[in-house]
Design a protein around this motif. Structure first.
Motif, PDB file in Angstrom:
ATOM      1  N   TYR A 113      -5.936   1.221  -1.689  1.00 20.74           N
ATOM      2  CA  TYR A 113      -6.180   2.311  -0.748  1.00 20.74           C
ATOM      3  C   TYR A 113      -5.073   3.372  -0.777  1.00 20.74           C
ATOM      4  O   TYR A 113      -5.182   4.414  -0.123  1.00 20.74           O
ATOM      5  N   GLU A 114      -3.987   3.116  -1.511  1.00 18.93           N
ATOM      6  CA  GLU A 114      -2.860   4.045  -1.431  1.00 18.93           C
ATOM      7  C   GLU A 114      -3.208   5.480  -1.839  1.00 18.93           C
ATOM      8  O   GLU A 114      -2.752   6.430  -1.175  1.00 18.93           O
ATOM      9  N   PRO A 115      -3.998   5.726  -2.891  1.00 18.94           N
ATOM     10  CA  PRO A 115      -4.328   7.120  -3.203  1.00 18.94           C
ATOM     11  C   PRO A 115      -5.012   7.852  -2.043  1.00 18.94           C
ATOM     12  O   PRO A 115      -4.708   9.020  -1.780  1.00 18.94           O
ATOM     13  N   ALA A 116      -5.923   7.171  -1.343  1.00 19.32           N
ATOM     14  CA  ALA A 116      -6.592   7.802  -0.204  1.00 19.32           C
ATOM     15  C   ALA A 116      -5.619   8.011   0.951  1.00 19.32           C
ATOM     16  O   ALA A 116      -5.663   9.048   1.642  1.00 19.32           O
ATOM     17  N   ARG A 137      -1.162  14.010   2.892  1.00 16.84           N
ATOM     18  CA  ARG A 137      -1.100  15.370   2.367  1.00 16.84           C
ATOM     19  C   ARG A 137      -1.811  16.359   3.296  1.00 16.84           C
ATOM     20  O   ARG A 137      -1.372  17.507   3.454  1.00 16.84           O
ATOM     21  N   LEU A 138      -2.901  15.900   3.925  1.00 13.80           N
ATOM     22  CA  LEU A 138      -3.650  16.762   4.843  1.00 13.80           C
ATOM     23  C   LEU A 138      -3.009  16.841   6.227  1.00 13.80           C
ATOM     24  O   LEU A 138      -3.496  17.564   7.093  1.00 13.80           O
ATOM     25  N   TYR A 175       3.802   6.194   4.836  1.00 12.84           N
ATOM     26  CA  TYR A 175       3.387   7.599   4.905  1.00 12.84           C
ATOM     27  C   TYR A 175       3.459   8.136   6.344  1.00 12.84           C
ATOM     28  O   TYR A 175       2.916   9.201   6.636  1.00 12.84           O
ATOM     29  N   ARG A 176       4.075   7.346   7.223  1.00 14.40           N
ATOM     30  CA  ARG A 176       4.256   7.726   8.633  1.00 14.40           C
ATOM     31  C   ARG A 176       2.919   7.937   9.338  1.00 14.40           C
ATOM     32  O   ARG A 176       2.752   8.874  10.130  1.00 14.40           O
ATOM     33  N   LEU A 177       1.980   7.057   9.075  1.00 11.90           N
ATOM     34  CA  LEU A 177       0.650   7.111   9.673  1.00 11.90           C
ATOM     35  C   LEU A 177       0.405   5.863  10.513  1.00 11.90           C
ATOM     36  O   LEU A 177       0.890   4.777  10.187  1.00 11.90           O
ATOM     37  N   THR A 178      -0.366   6.038  11.571  1.00  6.05           N
ATOM     38  CA  THR A 178      -0.826   4.880  12.321  1.00  6.05           C
ATOM     39  C   THR A 178      -2.070   4.305  11.654  1.00  6.05           C
ATOM     40  O   THR A 178      -2.734   4.973  10.846  1.00  6.05           O
ATOM     41  N   ALA A 179      -2.382   3.063  11.999  1.00  4.17           N
ATOM     42  CA  ALA A 179      -3.598   2.405  11.519  1.00  4.17           C
ATOM     43  C   ALA A 179      -4.309   1.841  12.745  1.00  4.17           C
ATOM     44  O   ALA A 179      -3.754   0.998  13.459  1.00  4.17           O
ATOM     45  N   ASP A 180      -5.534   2.301  12.994  1.00  3.82           N
ATOM     46  CA  ASP A 180      -6.238   1.951  14.223  1.00  3.82           C
ATOM     47  C   ASP A 180      -7.513   1.198  13.907  1.00  3.82           C
ATOM     48  O   ASP A 180      -8.401   1.722  13.210  1.00  3.82           O
ATOM     49  N   LEU A 181      -7.600  -0.026  14.412  1.00  4.39           N
ATOM     50  CA  LEU A 181      -8.740  -0.892  14.156  1.00  4.39           C
ATOM     51  C   LEU A 181      -9.865  -0.549  15.113  1.00  4.39           C
ATOM     52  O   LEU A 181      -9.699  -0.618  16.339  1.00  4.39           O
TER      53      LEU A 181
END
Length: 270
Positions: free
Chosen positions: A86-89, A95-96, A127-133
């Motif tokens: 999943y890293e490319p996505a 990036r966005l 990537y300093r993103l959260t992950a929400d289930l």
């Protein structure tokens, strides 16, 4: 602080991703949700992962309109999932300028999906993103208590639970269950309405979920009570697919109605 209100992709899924950004801007949203990975095989497939012309066009529209990306979806955790793939996505989401990533559990082995969610959170964190289930009654995170259990056992600082009034109702979770979630786990809330009466079976629930929700304030859910249990100013992602209405009303007007309904509900908070 102004509460971010985002136009979710499912609300205007007939549009291409760049046109979703323009629609969000025209309708008055501050943010937009991007589907880098389709939720179902029948959805349109777009070449968005990587340095593609379409991704560059999305980035251009964001820069031109000032709309920001709230979240990117949808990352499914299946028995065969290789999280690293999943890293490319995820890199594209970063990036966005996205804040977070939406995750679905499609693995009946709860211990395994918990481990995969932890690994996904670790990758997102780089990537300093959260992950929400996102709990959904037809997935393997069926309801709010189960999703909360997976997130807590994964024990990652950027891991969260995504609350959606639709799924809260249709999974027979309770509004009071929201109060059991630590505020630090509530990064975003999806927003919509539906009749209070549940459909007769899961097929009907799925059809309603993907095609026939109601604008906030037009159904039978206690959205104000839900909001009062969420962190103040939690970003709202307005996800209201209305396929029947879409036959006669364009995407921008439907998005405007969705935003107006959301603001009317927020006004009731006082």
């Amino acid at each position: 602080m102004t509460r971010p209100i985002s136009l979710a992709a499912l609300t205007v899924l007939e549009l291409t991703p760049p046109d979703m950004v323009s629609c969000a801007a025209d309708a008055g949203f501050s943010h937009v949700g991007i589907r880098l990975i389709p939720a179902t095989p029948t959805e349109p497939q777009y070449d968005l992962v990587g340095d593609t012309p379409l991704l560059r066009e999305v980035a251009r529209r964001l820069a031109d309109t000032g709309v920001q990306v709230l979240d990117v979806e949808i990352f499914r955790l299946k028995p065969e999932t290789d999280v690293a793939a999943y890293e490319p996505a995820i890199a594209c989401a970063a990036r966005l300028g996205a804040r977070g990533l939406l995750v679905a559990a499609n693995d009946p082995d709860e211990a395994r999906v918990t481990d995969r969610f932890a690994a996904f959170c670790d990758l997102a964190a780089t990537y300093r993103l959260t992950a929400d289930l996102e709990f959904m009654p037809w997935t393997d995170a069926r309801d709010l208590p189960q999703a909360a259990r997976i997130v807590e056992r994964a024990d990652r600082p950027n891991g969260g639970v995504l609350v959606d009034p639709f799924h809260l109702s249709r999974s027979r979770s309770r509004v009071a269950d929201i109060a059991t979630i630590p505020p630090s786990r509530l990064h975003v809330m999806q927003f919509c309405d539906v009749p209070a009466v549940l459909p007769p079976d899961m097929d009907a629930i799925l059809a309603e979920a993907r095609a026939e929700r109601l604008f906030p304030g037009e159904g039978g859910l206690d959205l104000v009570a839900m909001l009062r249990l969420m962190p103040p100013d939690v970003p709202l992602s307005v996800e209201v697919p209305t396929h029947t209405l879409a036959r006669s009303v364009g995407a921008v007007e439907r998005a405007r109605r969705a935003l107006a309904g959301t603001r009317a509900v927020l006004a009731q908070l006082g």
